[in-house]
Design an enzyme around this catalytic site. Sequence first.
Site, PDB file in Angstrom:
ATOM      1  N   ASP A  98       0.865  -1.169   0.000  1.00 37.14           N
ATOM      2  CA  ASP A  98       0.000   0.000   0.000  1.00 37.14           C
ATOM      3  C   ASP A  98       0.907   1.226   0.000  1.00 37.14           C
ATOM      4  O   ASP A  98       1.833   1.315   0.807  1.00 37.14           O
ATOM      5  CB  ASP A  98      -0.865  -0.012   1.267  1.00 37.14           C
ATOM      6  CG  ASP A  98      -2.267   0.514   1.020  1.00 37.14           C
ATOM      7  OD1 ASP A  98      -2.374   1.612   0.442  1.00 37.14           O
ATOM      8  OD2 ASP A  98      -3.239  -0.159   1.396  1.00 37.14           O
ATOM      9  N   ASP A 199      -2.979   4.732  -2.285  1.00 36.38           N
ATOM     10  CA  ASP A 199      -3.996   5.347  -1.448  1.00 36.38           C
ATOM     11  C   ASP A 199      -4.387   6.745  -1.948  1.00 36.38           C
ATOM     12  O   ASP A 199      -3.503   7.565  -2.213  1.00 36.38           O
ATOM     13  CB  ASP A 199      -3.419   5.450  -0.032  1.00 36.38           C
ATOM     14  CG  ASP A 199      -4.471   5.770   1.000  1.00 36.38           C
ATOM     15  OD1 ASP A 199      -5.391   4.963   1.173  1.00 36.38           O
ATOM     16  OD2 ASP A 199      -4.362   6.830   1.652  1.00 36.38           O
ATOM     17  N   GLU A 256      -6.243   4.010  -5.832  1.00 39.92           N
ATOM     18  CA  GLU A 256      -7.515   4.267  -5.152  1.00 39.92           C
ATOM     19  C   GLU A 256      -7.866   5.710  -5.475  1.00 39.92           C
ATOM     20  O   GLU A 256      -7.206   6.639  -5.015  1.00 39.92           O
ATOM     21  CB  GLU A 256      -7.387   4.074  -3.642  1.00 39.92           C
ATOM     22  CG  GLU A 256      -8.756   4.131  -2.958  1.00 39.92           C
ATOM     23  CD  GLU A 256      -8.715   4.705  -1.560  1.00 39.92           C
ATOM     24  OE1 GLU A 256      -9.639   4.437  -0.784  1.00 39.92           O
ATOM     25  OE2 GLU A 256      -7.764   5.441  -1.221  1.00 39.92           O
ATOM     26  N   HIS A 329     -11.262  -2.764   3.340  1.00 39.59           N
ATOM     27  CA  HIS A 329     -11.197  -2.379   4.758  1.00 39.59           C
ATOM     28  C   HIS A 329     -11.975  -1.107   5.066  1.00 39.59           C
ATOM     29  O   HIS A 329     -12.048  -0.707   6.222  1.00 39.59           O
ATOM     30  CB  HIS A 329      -9.735  -2.209   5.161  1.00 39.59           C
ATOM     31  CG  HIS A 329      -9.087  -1.056   4.426  1.00 39.59           C
ATOM     32  ND1 HIS A 329      -8.871  -1.075   3.060  1.00 39.59           N
ATOM     33  CD2 HIS A 329      -8.660   0.149   4.857  1.00 39.59           C
ATOM     34  CE1 HIS A 329      -8.334   0.074   2.696  1.00 39.59           C
ATOM     35  NE2 HIS A 329      -8.192   0.832   3.768  1.00 39.59           N
ATOM     36  N   ASP A 330     -12.506  -0.446   4.046  1.00 36.14           N
ATOM     37  CA  ASP A 330     -13.297   0.769   4.262  1.00 36.14           C
ATOM     38  C   ASP A 330     -14.785   0.535   4.054  1.00 36.14           C
ATOM     39  O   ASP A 330     -15.586   1.469   4.178  1.00 36.14           O
ATOM     40  CB  ASP A 330     -12.855   1.872   3.284  1.00 36.14           C
ATOM     41  CG  ASP A 330     -11.427   2.335   3.517  1.00 36.14           C
ATOM     42  OD1 ASP A 330     -10.977   2.309   4.676  1.00 36.14           O
ATOM     43  OD2 ASP A 330     -10.777   2.725   2.532  1.00 36.14           O
TER      44      ASP A 330
HETATM   45  C1  GLC Z   1      -7.961   5.512   1.935  1.00 36.34           C
HETATM   46  C2  GLC Z   1      -7.849   4.294   2.807  1.00 36.34           C
HETATM   47  C3  GLC Z   1      -8.498   4.593   4.122  1.00 36.34           C
HETATM   48  C4  GLC Z   1      -7.778   5.734   4.762  1.00 36.34           C
HETATM   49  C5  GLC Z   1      -7.709   6.939   3.830  1.00 36.34           C
HETATM   50  C6  GLC Z   1      -6.702   7.932   4.303  1.00 36.34           C
HETATM   51  O1  GLC Z   1      -9.259   5.808   1.626  1.00 36.34           O
HETATM   52  O2  GLC Z   1      -8.392   3.190   2.168  1.00 36.34           O
HETATM   53  O3  GLC Z   1      -8.523   3.469   4.961  1.00 36.34           O
HETATM   54  O4  GLC Z   1      -8.441   6.098   5.934  1.00 36.34           O
HETATM   55  O5  GLC Z   1      -7.321   6.589   2.537  1.00 36.34           O
HETATM   56  O6  GLC Z   1      -5.400   7.429   4.152  1.00 36.34           O
END
Ligand code: GLC
Length: 556
Positions: A98, A199, A256, A329-330
């Site tokens: 990540d 991320d 992401e 995980h979100d």
């Molecule tokens: C992304 C991650 C999340 C995190 C956010 C800030 O959305 O998946 O878990 O809280 O970024 O890093």
Amino acid sequence: MEKSWWKEAVVYQIYPRSFMDSNGDGIGDLQGIIQKLDYLKNLGISVIWVSPIYKSPNKDNGYDISDYRDIMEEFGTLEDFDELLAEVHKRGMKLVMDLVVNHTSDQHPWFLESRKSKDNKYSDYYIWKDPVDGNEPTNWGGYFSGSAWQYDENRGQYYLHQFVPEQPDLNWDNETVRKEVYDMMRWWCEKGIDGFRMDVISLISKPEEYRDGPIHPGEKYSFCGAITANGPRVHEYLQEMNREVLSRYDLITVGETTCVTLDEAKKYARSDGKELNMVFQFEHMDVDSDEYGKWTDKKLYLPDLKKVLNRWEKGLEGVAWNSLYWDNHDQPRVVSRWGNDSDQYRELSAKMLATCLHMMEGTPYVYQGEELGMTNMHFTDISQCDDIEEKNIYVDLVQDAKVYTHEQMMDIISKKGRDNARTPMQWDTTENAGFTTGTPWLGVNPNYTTINAADQVEDENSIYNYYKKLIQLRKEEDIIVYGNYESLEEEDENLYIYTRSLQNKKLLVICNFTDKDLKVPDSVREMVEKNRGILISNYKEGAERLRPYEATVYLV
Ligand code: GLC
Ligand code: CA
């Protein structure tokens, strides 16, 4: 279409904190992951993505990094990491890290230096702005409630943090910052990792001018993501990153990309390979949101979901590449969200959702426990929760705005909160689901006695073995990876139907999203009747009608 190993892969996401604890401190760790690699190999997984394992004060569970070149103490050491990587490779699998570089932790040495003065080497590593009329530079609000600006006494300035205040945004317009990031990425690549999940990478390029954004009625701030996402130089930066790092190794890359549009995705995931392989889009995660965003118990209306996914499937076909996911995980657990987690239908609906996703065009992602049909947790008090987002929204909507009562809010958190995905992995029927011999950092879902890996690996009809079969089919049938996608019956409120075609071959996928017995629509009746075989189904024998949560893939 050009063939690539990352198009043919199935990626498994590990949330290390909750995966497997090897030393009884209640927190998952790298040695724990190593213990379970055979489980993943047996499932047929080709790529493992681990959520952040770097040094971190854990304000946002590892997504706030204080040292990019070291491992979080609770998770182990760099030696453990090298062992993990070697063990993954030994089994013919790949490992994806990540990459969290939109922001760091406020404990990162860069930030500690940056906040010291306006004229040191690191002063410009973050986004500092003078107050405007004694106030915050803009009216922007962060992702996890509150302002996106934090005042710093020492510099007499505000810094930008789109997430919690302990996650200051890096200044990507500073060339030295970019060089530091690429350097760090190369360091991991030289270790032999196989890719990056990036991320919130759509947020790295900030607007040229900092202006107030629109404020929705009843809200205090203007949501920053809507203003900062897909910024003016984001593609320039990713192309630079590609030249400097990505193109020099054989990697799988997935961005992401919060707030990404289809047009933007065509650039991020362009098939000429100049930026990333694919992105995570969020439109399908928003179909059950409303004026309070995801904090609602609004039900899914199936045509909304289909319209979004069909648009993405067709929109990227031939020009870019899709990623496919229900869970991470979100997100809450999909079997509870869009399936049916009752005893009667949990297994059927989990298999149906898996079929629906894995037969689409794109690279599928499986989130730990999804392959067991793990469900949402029932939280009754905010003290049972860990997630900063849940804690902040509870204060916002229950205590401040009084939109929901305590009971209503806990019910919504149990439906939508991120902790639903983060309860420990359910390995077996021993105490704490076999996750730890100590006290787990987050409560174990009490249903582990009936939902766990040990039982399912043995049971040939389990959800686990169904996933295994889906993953195996993907390796055997080119059409699942490379076939063209065509949606049917888009307005149907109960059924999700589509076809995949490659040369003279065609698959028909029919998924019943309800607990009702339904008739096969006229438009596909002939194809069903004349089918040339069933590739996979969550029911044993064929039938005239579509049974509850049935998913069947026909060769037609
Ligand atoms: C992304 C991650 C999340 C995190 C956010 C800030 O959305 O998946 O878990 O809280 O970024 O890093
Ligand atoms: Ca541990």
